[in-house]
Design a protein around this motif. Structure first.
Motif, PDB file in Angstrom:
ATOM      1  N   VAL A 122     -24.400   2.558   3.592  1.00  0.00           N
ATOM      2  CA  VAL A 122     -23.307   3.436   3.176  1.00  0.00           C
ATOM      3  C   VAL A 122     -23.582   4.850   3.679  1.00  0.00           C
ATOM      4  O   VAL A 122     -24.629   5.434   3.360  1.00  0.00           O
ATOM      5  N   PRO A 123     -22.682   5.446   4.469  1.00  0.00           N
ATOM      6  CA  PRO A 123     -22.870   6.840   4.893  1.00  0.00           C
ATOM      7  C   PRO A 123     -22.752   7.777   3.695  1.00  0.00           C
ATOM      8  O   PRO A 123     -21.801   7.682   2.914  1.00  0.00           O
TER       9      PRO A 123
ATOM     10  N   VAL B  41     -32.834  13.060  -1.945  1.00  0.00           N
ATOM     11  CA  VAL B  41     -33.666  13.147  -0.747  1.00  0.00           C
ATOM     12  C   VAL B  41     -33.099  14.176   0.227  1.00  0.00           C
ATOM     13  O   VAL B  41     -33.847  14.855   0.940  1.00  0.00           O
ATOM     14  N   SER B  42     -31.779  14.314   0.258  1.00  0.00           N
ATOM     15  CA  SER B  42     -31.162  15.290   1.156  1.00  0.00           C
ATOM     16  C   SER B  42     -31.525  16.715   0.758  1.00  0.00           C
ATOM     17  O   SER B  42     -31.834  17.554   1.613  1.00  0.00           O
TER      18      SER B  42
ATOM     19  N   PRO C  47     -33.864   4.020  -1.488  1.00  0.00           N
ATOM     20  CA  PRO C  47     -32.830   3.323  -0.742  1.00  0.00           C
ATOM     21  C   PRO C  47     -32.268   4.109   0.434  1.00  0.00           C
ATOM     22  O   PRO C  47     -31.294   3.697   1.055  1.00  0.00           O
ATOM     23  N   TRP C  48     -32.854   5.257   0.732  1.00  0.00           N
ATOM     24  CA  TRP C  48     -32.352   6.089   1.820  1.00  0.00           C
ATOM     25  C   TRP C  48     -32.816   5.581   3.183  1.00  0.00           C
ATOM     26  O   TRP C  48     -33.931   5.102   3.354  1.00  0.00           O
ATOM     27  N   ARG C  49     -31.920   5.690   4.152  1.00  0.00           N
ATOM     28  CA  ARG C  49     -32.235   5.408   5.551  1.00  0.00           C
ATOM     29  C   ARG C  49     -31.626   6.542   6.372  1.00  0.00           C
ATOM     30  O   ARG C  49     -30.647   7.163   5.956  1.00  0.00           O
ATOM     31  N   PHE C  50     -32.172   6.807   7.550  1.00  0.00           N
ATOM     32  CA  PHE C  50     -31.741   7.962   8.319  1.00  0.00           C
ATOM     33  C   PHE C  50     -31.504   7.599   9.786  1.00  0.00           C
ATOM     34  O   PHE C  50     -32.246   6.804  10.366  1.00  0.00           O
ATOM     35  N   LEU C  51     -30.474   8.184  10.341  1.00  0.00           N
ATOM     36  CA  LEU C  51     -30.228   8.119  11.775  1.00  0.00           C
ATOM     37  C   LEU C  51     -30.305   9.544  12.291  1.00  0.00           C
ATOM     38  O   LEU C  51     -29.477  10.384  11.922  1.00  0.00           O
ATOM     39  N   VAL C  52     -31.315   9.842  13.111  1.00  0.00           N
ATOM     40  CA  VAL C  52     -31.489  11.182  13.660  1.00  0.00           C
ATOM     41  C   VAL C  52     -30.866  11.224  15.047  1.00  0.00           C
ATOM     42  O   VAL C  52     -31.225  10.427  15.922  1.00  0.00           O
ATOM     43  N   ILE C  53     -29.963  12.151  15.237  1.00  0.00           N
ATOM     44  CA  ILE C  53     -29.272  12.283  16.522  1.00  0.00           C
ATOM     45  C   ILE C  53     -29.713  13.591  17.154  1.00  0.00           C
ATOM     46  O   ILE C  53     -29.323  14.684  16.700  1.00  0.00           O
ATOM     47  N   ASP C  54     -30.573  13.504  18.183  1.00  0.00           N
ATOM     48  CA  ASP C  54     -31.079  14.710  18.842  1.00  0.00           C
ATOM     49  C   ASP C  54     -30.792  14.737  20.334  1.00  0.00           C
ATOM     50  O   ASP C  54     -31.175  15.681  21.028  1.00  0.00           O
ATOM     51  N   SER C  55     -30.126  13.727  20.834  1.00  0.00           N
ATOM     52  CA  SER C  55     -29.723  13.678  22.234  1.00  0.00           C
ATOM     53  C   SER C  55     -28.374  14.373  22.383  1.00  0.00           C
ATOM     54  O   SER C  55     -27.444  14.093  21.617  1.00  0.00           O
TER      55      SER C  55
ATOM     56  N   SER D 135     -30.304  21.584  16.508  1.00  0.00           N
ATOM     57  CA  SER D 135     -31.359  20.813  17.181  1.00  0.00           C
ATOM     58  C   SER D 135     -31.154  19.322  16.995  1.00  0.00           C
ATOM     59  O   SER D 135     -31.380  18.526  17.904  1.00  0.00           O
ATOM     60  N   ALA D 136     -30.718  18.949  15.801  1.00  0.00           N
ATOM     61  CA  ALA D 136     -30.491  17.536  15.502  1.00  0.00           C
ATOM     62  C   ALA D 136     -29.495  17.431  14.357  1.00  0.00           C
ATOM     63  O   ALA D 136     -29.288  18.386  13.605  1.00  0.00           O
ATOM     64  N   VAL D 137     -28.893  16.273  14.266  1.00  0.00           N
ATOM     65  CA  VAL D 137     -28.038  15.961  13.123  1.00  0.00           C
ATOM     66  C   VAL D 137     -28.593  14.694  12.482  1.00  0.00           C
ATOM     67  O   VAL D 137     -28.872  13.707  13.178  1.00  0.00           O
ATOM     68  N   ILE D 138     -28.776  14.742  11.180  1.00  0.00           N
ATOM     69  CA  ILE D 138     -29.350  13.613  10.450  1.00  0.00           C
ATOM     70  C   ILE D 138     -28.252  12.945   9.640  1.00  0.00           C
ATOM     71  O   ILE D 138     -27.628  13.586   8.783  1.00  0.00           O
ATOM     72  N   ALA D 139     -27.992  11.694   9.931  1.00  0.00           N
ATOM     73  CA  ALA D 139     -27.058  10.915   9.117  1.00  0.00           C
ATOM     74  C   ALA D 139     -27.859  10.263   8.001  1.00  0.00           C
ATOM     75  O   ALA D 139     -28.792   9.489   8.258  1.00  0.00           O
ATOM     76  N   VAL D 140     -27.521  10.601   6.765  1.00  0.00           N
ATOM     77  CA  VAL D 140     -28.200  10.025   5.596  1.00  0.00           C
ATOM     78  C   VAL D 140     -27.391   8.812   5.152  1.00  0.00           C
ATOM     79  O   VAL D 140     -26.197   8.913   4.888  1.00  0.00           O
ATOM     80  N   LEU D 141     -28.061   7.673   5.076  1.00  0.00           N
ATOM     81  CA  LEU D 141     -27.413   6.415   4.721  1.00  0.00           C
ATOM     82  C   LEU D 141     -28.076   5.823   3.484  1.00  0.00           C
ATOM     83  O   LEU D 141     -29.262   6.059   3.225  1.00  0.00           O
ATOM     84  N   GLY D 142     -27.309   5.050   2.732  1.00  0.00           N
ATOM     85  CA  GLY D 142     -27.852   4.344   1.571  1.00  0.00           C
ATOM     86  C   GLY D 142     -27.854   2.847   1.840  1.00  0.00           C
ATOM     87  O   GLY D 142     -26.880   2.306   2.353  1.00  0.00           O
TER      88      GLY D 142
END
Length: 218
Positions: A185-186, A148-149, A56-64, A85-92
């Motif tokens: 869900v964050p 997963v994290s 059920p994990w989803r990810f938003l990778v922020i590298d800009s 280098s990047a920040v990964i938001a782990v979402l459910g």
């Protein structure tokens, strides 16, 4: 004939990775990890276990850099947000059961699951997860998201990168700023990059202090 031998890079052992991982908060802002390598890292992390293999994990990778600046106040102005280098938001995903058909069908195609098993499990799990109260479903997401994290952070360390899991952020502002629907869900943010300052070692309780055998006596 040359006596020169090629230097080979030896992968660290699991023990070295597990004992060497630190929560790093000071990053080299000039160091960048390519999206290709981040994708390979995710492929390893996605082998983590999950409830009913629902993944059920989803990810938003922020590298800009401008987008990291946008995230900065949402994450309490923690400097690693903009220097990593990047920040990964782990979402459910609250509706991850809608992808069970895809997961189970793929398992059948790969020979991991008999068709009959799929036909039995799919309706049962779909009914179960679609009817769970929201708070109970969130518990599933937090557990699976944590699994997963951790795997992602260990995979990163094995590749020579550093990470820090971050719970210090405003989840409501995150979903609003990035247009994330209520379906997700964050769970946490994970900064990843190259340490400019090593994470400091921390004292840990020993196994004897936290482990019980056959009965709980602490």
């Amino acid at each position: 004939m040359s006596n020169t031998t090629a230097t080979q890079t030896q992968s660290p052992s699991y023990k070295e990775v597990a004992l060497g991982r630190r929560s790093v908060r000071v990053y080299d802002p000039s160091f960048k990890i390519s999206r290709e390598e981040l994708t390979e890292l995710f492929q390893e992390a996605l082998r983590a276990p999950s409830t009913a293999n629902g993944q059920p994990w989803r990810f938003l990778v922020i590298d800009s850099q401008p987008v990291k600046e946008k995230l900065l106040p949402i994450a309490n102005n923690q400097q690693q947000i903009v220097d990593a280098s990047a920040v990964i938001a782990v979402l459910g995903d609250m509706e991850s059961y809608k992808l069970l058909e895809t997961v189970f069908s793929r398992s059948v195609e790969l020979g991991y699951m008999p068709e009959a098993t799929k036909e039995t499990l799919l309706p049962n799990y779909t009914k179960l997860f679609s009817s769970l109260p929201a708070e109970q479903m969130k518990k599933v997401l937090y557990i699976d998201g944590g699994l997963v994290s951790m795997q992602l952070m260990l995979s990163a360390k094995a590749r020579g990168y550093d990470t820090v899991p971050m719970g210090g952020f405003d989840g409501a502002k995150l979903v609003e700023a990035f247009g994330i629907s209520e379906r997700y869900v964050p769970i946490m943010l994970i900064a990843i990059g190259k340490a400019a300052k090593e994470g400091h070692p921390t004292a840990r309780l020993t196994a004897d202090e936290v482990v019980n055998w056959n009965e709980f006596t602490l």
